[in-house]
Design a protein around this motif. Structure first.
Motif, PDB file in Angstrom:
ATOM      1  N   ARG A   1       0.843  -1.203   0.000  1.00  0.00           N
ATOM      2  CA  ARG A   1       0.000   0.000   0.000  1.00  0.00           C
ATOM      3  C   ARG A   1       0.879   1.253   0.000  1.00  0.00           C
ATOM      4  O   ARG A   1       0.574   2.234  -0.678  1.00  0.00           O
TER       5      ARG A   1
ATOM      6  N   ARG B   1       0.919   7.494  -6.070  1.00  0.00           N
ATOM      7  CA  ARG B   1      -0.236   8.388  -6.174  1.00  0.00           C
ATOM      8  C   ARG B   1       0.157   9.818  -5.790  1.00  0.00           C
ATOM      9  O   ARG B   1      -0.209  10.781  -6.477  1.00  0.00           O
ATOM     10  N   ASP B   2       0.926   9.955  -4.714  1.00  0.00           N
ATOM     11  CA  ASP B   2       1.354  11.286  -4.284  1.00  0.00           C
ATOM     12  C   ASP B   2       2.226  11.963  -5.333  1.00  0.00           C
ATOM     13  O   ASP B   2       2.118  13.171  -5.557  1.00  0.00           O
TER      14      ASP B   2
ATOM     15  N   GLU C   1       0.670   4.402  -2.473  1.00  0.00           N
ATOM     16  CA  GLU C   1       0.429   5.752  -1.964  1.00  0.00           C
ATOM     17  C   GLU C   1       1.520   6.712  -2.427  1.00  0.00           C
ATOM     18  O   GLU C   1       1.236   7.853  -2.811  1.00  0.00           O
TER      19      GLU C   1
END
Length: 85
Positions: A70, A77-78, A74
Protein backbone atom coordinates in the motif's frame (compact mmCIF):
# COMPACT_ATOMS: atom_id res chain seq x y z
CA UNK A 1 46.93 21.04 -19.54
CA UNK A 2 47.03 17.97 -21.77
CA UNK A 3 47.73 15.76 -18.75
CA UNK A 4 44.63 17.11 -16.99
CA UNK A 5 42.48 16.33 -20.03
CA UNK A 6 43.87 12.80 -20.23
CA UNK A 7 43.23 12.28 -16.51
CA UNK A 8 39.66 13.55 -16.93
CA UNK A 9 39.01 11.11 -19.80
CA UNK A 10 40.46 8.25 -17.75
CA UNK A 11 38.20 9.17 -14.82
CA UNK A 12 35.18 9.24 -17.10
CA UNK A 13 36.15 5.83 -18.50
CA UNK A 14 36.33 4.40 -14.97
CA UNK A 15 32.93 5.83 -14.08
CA UNK A 16 31.37 4.49 -17.29
CA UNK A 17 32.81 1.05 -16.56
CA UNK A 18 30.98 1.08 -13.21
CA UNK A 19 27.67 1.83 -14.92
CA UNK A 20 28.22 -0.85 -17.57
CA UNK A 21 28.42 -3.48 -14.85
CA UNK A 22 24.95 -2.57 -13.56
CA UNK A 23 21.83 -4.15 -15.03
CA UNK A 24 20.21 -1.87 -17.58
CA UNK A 25 16.86 -1.88 -15.83
CA UNK A 26 15.76 -3.64 -12.68
CA UNK A 27 13.18 -6.33 -13.19
CA UNK A 28 9.71 -5.11 -12.26
CA UNK A 29 7.76 -7.00 -9.66
CA UNK A 30 4.83 -8.97 -11.00
CA UNK A 31 2.45 -10.82 -8.69
CA UNK A 32 2.07 -14.55 -8.92
CA UNK A 33 -1.34 -16.20 -9.35
CA UNK A 34 -3.66 -15.58 -6.39
CA UNK A 35 -1.26 -13.06 -4.81
CA UNK A 36 -2.54 -9.70 -3.65
CA UNK A 37 -1.42 -6.36 -5.05
CA UNK A 38 -2.40 -2.71 -4.79
CA UNK A 39 -3.65 -0.49 -7.58
CA UNK A 40 -4.47 3.22 -7.84
CA UNK A 41 -8.06 3.66 -9.04
CA UNK A 42 -9.57 6.60 -10.96
CA UNK A 43 -10.57 8.62 -7.87
CA UNK A 44 -7.09 8.28 -6.35
CA UNK A 45 -8.01 5.63 -3.80
CA UNK A 46 -5.90 2.53 -3.38
CA UNK A 47 -7.59 -0.83 -3.95
CA UNK A 48 -6.35 -4.29 -3.04
CA UNK A 49 -6.74 -6.83 -5.84
CA UNK A 50 -6.01 -10.51 -6.29
CA UNK A 51 -3.85 -11.36 -9.29
CA UNK A 52 -5.59 -13.72 -11.68
CA UNK A 53 -3.55 -12.86 -14.75
CA UNK A 54 -6.62 -11.59 -16.60
CA UNK A 55 -6.74 -8.57 -18.93
CA UNK A 56 -7.43 -6.15 -16.08
CA UNK A 57 -4.42 -7.38 -14.09
CA UNK A 58 -2.15 -7.31 -17.12
CA UNK A 59 -3.26 -3.80 -18.09
CA UNK A 60 -2.57 -2.51 -14.58
CA UNK A 61 0.87 -4.12 -14.60
CA UNK A 62 1.73 -2.95 -18.11
CA UNK A 63 0.88 0.63 -17.16
CA UNK A 64 2.94 0.47 -13.97
CA UNK A 65 -0.12 0.50 -11.71
CA UNK A 66 0.64 -2.67 -9.78
CA UNK A 67 2.26 -2.33 -6.36
CA UNK A 68 3.48 -4.83 -3.81
CA UNK A 69 2.57 -2.67 -0.81
CA UNK A 70 0.00 0.00 0.00
CA UNK A 71 2.87 2.35 0.83
CA UNK A 72 4.35 1.98 -2.68
CA UNK A 73 0.94 2.72 -4.22
CA UNK A 74 0.43 5.75 -1.96
CA UNK A 75 3.89 7.07 -2.86
CA UNK A 76 3.16 6.72 -6.59
CA UNK A 77 -0.24 8.39 -6.17
CA UNK A 78 1.35 11.29 -4.28
CA UNK A 79 3.94 11.75 -7.05
CA UNK A 80 1.15 11.84 -9.64
CA UNK A 81 -0.74 14.43 -7.59
CA UNK A 82 2.41 16.59 -7.32
CA UNK A 83 2.72 16.51 -11.11
CA UNK A 84 -0.79 17.80 -11.71
CA UNK A 85 -1.01 20.44 -8.98
Amino acid sequence: MADAVIEAYEAVDKIMALFESLPAKPERWKPEKDAGYYVIVADGNIDYEIWEGDDSDLQSWSFGNCFQTREEAEHARDKIKEGIE
